[in-house]
Design an enzyme around this catalytic site. Structure first.
Site, PDB file in Angstrom:
ATOM      1  CD  GLU A   1      17.950  -2.630  -3.418  1.00  0.00           C
ATOM      2  OE1 GLU A   1      17.349  -2.502  -4.552  1.00  0.00           O
ATOM      3  OE2 GLU A   1      17.605  -2.026  -2.301  1.00  0.00           O
TER       4      GLU A   1
ATOM      5  CG  HIS B   1      13.812  -4.858  -6.183  1.00  0.00           C
ATOM      6  ND1 HIS B   1      12.346  -5.085  -5.812  1.00  0.00           N
ATOM      7  CD2 HIS B   1      14.381  -3.979  -5.129  1.00  0.00           C
ATOM      8  CE1 HIS B   1      12.021  -4.460  -4.758  1.00  0.00           C
ATOM      9  NE2 HIS B   1      13.135  -3.646  -4.177  1.00  0.00           N
TER      10      HIS B   1
END
Length: 232
Positions: free
Chosen positions: A102, A105
């Site tokens: 994550e 990202h």
């Protein structure tokens, strides 16, 4: 024209359904397995996420816990990495892999990674397409209105493009995660190999979603009669 009780084009979806079932089973079993294996450094997903973000100069990106299982995501609008409670508080290999993914990202967002930003621009039309494409197609067929049929197919095409663009976004985030976890010594080589299995299993779910979308588009083209037809 109408949809028959038995739609033979449904057969096209069988490979996608089987892959989706396998991918979902694989990601759950792999995550469950490696969520029981603690990292040697005994740091939590939240600590890893925060450390990587700070190292990348992304001190403005927050890390928060969020309810649900495998509900982890990065929100580019609010600049927040949200980790499920299991990932946020755990020091397992699975948790560290998901947390770093994550953060990957967030790094993509900061560095202007083109596929991520292209996918973001597709979100509004994708939401409309996933909601209206099939109703428009059905109404168009029932009313013999070719423009509605074409509108439904075109809207669903945006959904397919979104799913295809998602693949490089997710693969790139996982590669970034594994590289950072290794280079910053959060995990040793053996732990990296195990963590990669978790991220590879998660990536398979996106492959399955893309395949299902593509097969559904072929179905719509066949049902609408647009496939193989050329306008005079």
């Amino acid at each position: 024209m109408f949809f028959p009780i038995f739609d033979p084009t449904m057969i096209l979806l069988i490979p996608g359904i089987l892959l989706a079932f396998y991918a979902q089973t694989k990601v759950q079993s792999t995550f469950r397995k490696y969520s029981k294996v603690s990292s040697k450094r005994n740091v939590t997903g939240a600590q890893v996420a925060r450390a990587i973000l700070d190292d990348q100069g992304l001190t403005n990106v927050a890390v928060e816990a969020t309810p649900g299982q495998l509900s982890d995501h990065y929100d580019p609008r609010t600049k927040v990495v949200r980790l499920s409670n299991d990932v946020y508080h755990s020091s397992s290999l699975a948790s560290l892999g998901v947390a770093a993914h994550e953060v990957g990202h967030a790094i993509q967002d900061d560095t202007g990674y083109l596929p991520l930003h292209f996918r973001s621009t597709l979100v509004p039309v994708t939401q409309i397409g996933s909601t209206l494409s099939f109703p428009l197609l059905l109404i168009g067929l029932l009313m013999s209105a070719p423009f509605l049929v074409k509108a439904g197919v075109y809207l669903f095409s945006a959904v397919v493009v979104f799913q295809l663009v998602t693949l490089p976004v997710e693969f790139n985030a996982s590669n970034r995660a594994l590289n950072i976890l290794g280079s910053q010594r959060f995990l040793d080589n053996d732990e990296i190999k195990k963590t990669k299995k978790v991220l590879d299993a998660a990536a398979l779910t996106y492959v399955a979603a893309a395949l299902m979308a593509a097969l559904n588009l072929i179905r719509l083209l066949l049902i609408s009669g647009l496939l193989g037809r050329s306008d005079d």
